[in-house]
Write an enzyme that holds these catalytic residues in place. Sequence first.
Site, PDB file in Angstrom:
ATOM      1  N   SER A  73       0.857  -1.189   0.000  1.00 41.72           N
ATOM      2  CA  SER A  73       0.000   0.000   0.000  1.00 41.72           C
ATOM      3  C   SER A  73       0.890   1.235   0.000  1.00 41.72           C
ATOM      4  CB  SER A  73      -0.942  -0.067   1.197  1.00 41.72           C
ATOM      5  OG  SER A  73      -1.868   0.973   1.163  1.00 41.72           O
ATOM      6  N   HIS A  76      -2.584  -0.957  -3.344  1.00 39.79           N
ATOM      7  CA  HIS A  76      -3.685   0.009  -3.209  1.00 39.79           C
ATOM      8  C   HIS A  76      -3.387   1.241  -4.049  1.00 39.79           C
ATOM      9  CE1 HIS A  76      -4.584  -1.752   1.052  1.00 39.79           C
ATOM     10  NE2 HIS A  76      -5.053  -2.501   0.089  1.00 39.79           N
ATOM     11  N   ASP A 107      -4.693  -4.235   5.972  1.00 44.60           N
ATOM     12  CA  ASP A 107      -5.104  -5.133   4.900  1.00 44.60           C
ATOM     13  C   ASP A 107      -3.987  -6.163   4.675  1.00 44.60           C
ATOM     14  OD1 ASP A 107      -6.512  -6.274   2.841  1.00 44.60           O
ATOM     15  OD2 ASP A 107      -5.943  -4.766   1.358  1.00 44.60           O
TER      16      ASP A 107
END
Lengths: 273, 196
Positions: free
Chosen positions: B12, B39, B132
């Site tokens: 991310s 992401h 996540d």
Amino acid sequence: MDDLDTQNIELQLLLQAIHLKYGYDFKNYAKASIKRRILQRLERDNFKNISEMQHKILYDIDFFENLLLELSLNVAEMFRDPPIYLRLRHKIIPELRKFAHLKIWHVGCSTGEEVYSMAILLKEEGLYERSQIYATDMNKQLLKQAKDGIYDIKKLRQYTANYQKAGGLESFSDYYSAHYNHVVMNKSLKEHILFSDHNLATDGVFGEMNLIMARNILIYFNRELQNRALGLFFDSLSTGGFLCLGLKESIRFADCAKYFEEVHKDEKIYRKF
Amino acid sequence: MNVFEAVVVGSSAGGIRALENLLAPLPNDFPLPIIIVQHLHPESESYLPKILATHCALPVKQAEEREIIQAGRVYIAPPNYHLLIEEDYSFSLSLEPPVRYARPSVDVMFETAVYAYRDKLIGIILTGANDDGSYGVKKLKQMGGYVIVQDPKTAEAEAMPKSAIAAAQVDKILPIEQVGVYLLQLVNRSLRGGIS
């Protein structure tokens, strides 16, 4: 054979059971998404295994309907992918203008956001009064929500931005009335929308459409069901009618692909010839 | 004994540079597919494959729905869709709601990869500012796969590697410069049947 193989047998049996009992056929859906959603539910409700959950599904209709909602819920958004609506406005609407009456099929309309987007577009282009929009979904609960046209006010900022990027001509707030924490879409937008249930896995053709909007439906199907659905779209379109798919979808593997012309490649807009 | 068949990667905030580091040491005959969830802003153009391709000897592309996964290729999840892996080793996309605010979600990709590749899977968690991937890592370890996590001290954002380490007994924690080289050794050893 290990536990995962057993689990796959249970999943297959569950989908068969759902089909036999309730008529919803998920057997040709892309398996990973269905399996993940079922296992999420299983974990949350502390079932030991899918077989135990199957018992509940077969004997508790409320439980099933709740699960069905989870299996069919995919996030909808007004004017999602604004460039699509720009392209429709500038390239497809002028073609549709030639017809005295327009029939538009909005497939898998979910909670209705994209149907209202289409209604707004048609209104602004002066075509709404001669249009009939058929909005279908297999899930009656979602259809009810679509018909109500009530949306969380928190999402309106995003929708308004999308509307502007999509070439909107008015003020987006003209199309709804705001209440405490939600908005209600104007009644006048609903006048030419007919909401009804239709299942692409089991139901048949919808006649003589000028435009079919089927965005982000095929991604949930395996190749076989994609082919069936695209065949239905082909048979439901009038000659010269348009088909608009999701940005990541394609007709290239379908039997009917050779009867479509790709008119706007990036926006996935096809035309039946 | 694991003979690995695929590598899945989640990253991310700060991930693009970390991914460049990960991919740079891999030769053009790297024998496994590498599947990445990074992401991105939902409306971002899919520029990521192009950027990574300039740092990588392997072909890099965005994953397409129903595409068959092939060895020696790097696949990136498209922005604003979940990427799922089918048990016939093909990709699916979905617009299911975001999971822990993320779409694509590392957890969704890892979980479905575990169902497809079972214990023949290597999972890698890199830099990121959320948790996540930790559920996916837990699933991966339950199934007997192998997990490498970027050393949080070398990560631009430490939350993602930290929560992965907290979620399961991971196999290896490495500074980012060493992750790619280690992956290569691990895969070569597994192909020679040397890992138990």
